[in-house]
Design an enzyme around this catalytic site. Structure first.
Site, PDB file in Angstrom:
ATOM      1  N   HIS A 159       0.841  -1.205   0.000  1.00  0.00           N
ATOM      2  CA  HIS A 159       0.000   0.000   0.000  1.00  0.00           C
ATOM      3  C   HIS A 159       0.879   1.259   0.000  1.00  0.00           C
ATOM      4  CE1 HIS A 159      -3.568   2.422   1.557  1.00  0.00           C
ATOM      5  NE2 HIS A 159      -2.548   3.209   1.837  1.00  0.00           N
ATOM      6  N   GLU A 160       1.808   1.328   0.954  1.00  0.00           N
ATOM      7  CA  GLU A 160       2.620   2.535   1.083  1.00  0.00           C
ATOM      8  C   GLU A 160       3.572   2.717  -0.097  1.00  0.00           C
ATOM      9  OE1 GLU A 160       1.801   4.715   3.129  1.00  0.00           O
ATOM     10  OE2 GLU A 160       0.538   3.504   4.440  1.00  0.00           O
ATOM     11  N   HIS A 163       2.050   4.381  -3.054  1.00  0.00           N
ATOM     12  CA  HIS A 163       2.032   5.846  -2.979  1.00  0.00           C
ATOM     13  C   HIS A 163       3.337   6.423  -3.512  1.00  0.00           C
ATOM     14  CE1 HIS A 163      -1.713   6.202  -0.861  1.00  0.00           C
ATOM     15  NE2 HIS A 163      -1.276   5.734   0.300  1.00  0.00           N
ATOM     16  N   ASP A 170      -5.554   7.666  -1.725  1.00  0.00           N
ATOM     17  CA  ASP A 170      -6.451   6.897  -0.853  1.00  0.00           C
ATOM     18  C   ASP A 170      -7.889   7.278  -1.193  1.00  0.00           C
ATOM     19  OD1 ASP A 170      -4.480   5.489   0.624  1.00  0.00           O
ATOM     20  OD2 ASP A 170      -4.068   7.295   1.786  1.00  0.00           O
TER      21      ASP A 170
END
Length: 205
Positions: A159-160, A163, A170
């Site tokens: 997830h991170e 980014h 998000d």
């Protein structure tokens, strides 16, 4: 950008989500580590982070293989989290995430249990600092998460990293939110961090 566990309330007219299992919420009965002002990581915490990066690489590579070698078999799963997006486009984005995991791990600045960032139900976060330095922070709920299943340590890193490497946002949180986004706005789903995490975590084996 941060990975959080979002509890929704119907009266606020926010996206309803199914509650994850207790393990995914980080409630394991363990003693919580103390928050700090500067977010310095202990060596034990760095070991967990390195292991999570390894898990994230395995999850990302498995997702790329499924999308590339078995696109028809994985299509229902693809539709669940990315709607009408073609498998090739999502595989390409996973490759960008995989490249980020390989190239950025050694140069990212890490923070652990930083008091001013680890508020509420935050698992982890990323931040772009001075001189374009990238920071990835990890909170108590990350360290209490499992290595498999929903909101796993490796999945949180996916997830991170999405980014940092892919520029995701998000747009929606949790599986139900990601699924609704895939139906309603496939273009937004293609740039939603949780969509990549849950695709990888729930990938049929």
């Amino acid at each position: 950008m941060r990975k959080t566990f979002v509890a929704t309330v119907a009266a606020l007219a926010v996206l309803a989500v199914a509650p994850p299992p207790a393990a995914a919420q980080g409630t394991k009965g363990q003693d919580r580590p103390a928050l700090s002002r500067n977010g310095t990581c202990t060596e034990a915490e760095r070991v967990v982070i390195r292991r999570a990066f390894g898990d994230a690489r395995q999850m990302t590579n498995a997702s790329i293989a499924a999308l590339t070698l078995e696109p028809e078999t994985v299509r229902p799963h693809l539709t669940r989290f990315f709607g009408s997006n073609p498998p090739g486009a999502i595989a390409k984005n996973f490759r960008v995430i995989a490249q980020g995991l390989e190239q950025r791990e050694g140069r990212i600045a890490y923070e652990c249990n930083r008091a001013d960032a680890c508020r509420g139900s935050t698992f982890a976060y990323v931040r772009w600092g001075g001189a374009a330095r990238e920071t990835m922070g990890f909170c108590q709920m990350f360290f209490q998460a499992d290595r498999t299943g929903q909101d796993s340590q490796g999945g949180i890193v996916v997830h991170e990293m999405s980014h940092l490497a892919l520029g995701t946002r998000d747009h929606a949180y949790q599986p139900r939110g990601a699924e609704n986004l895939a139906k309603d706005d496939p273009a937004a789903a293609q740039m939603n961090a949780d969509s990549y995490e849950y695709f990888a975590e729930f990938l049929p084996r």
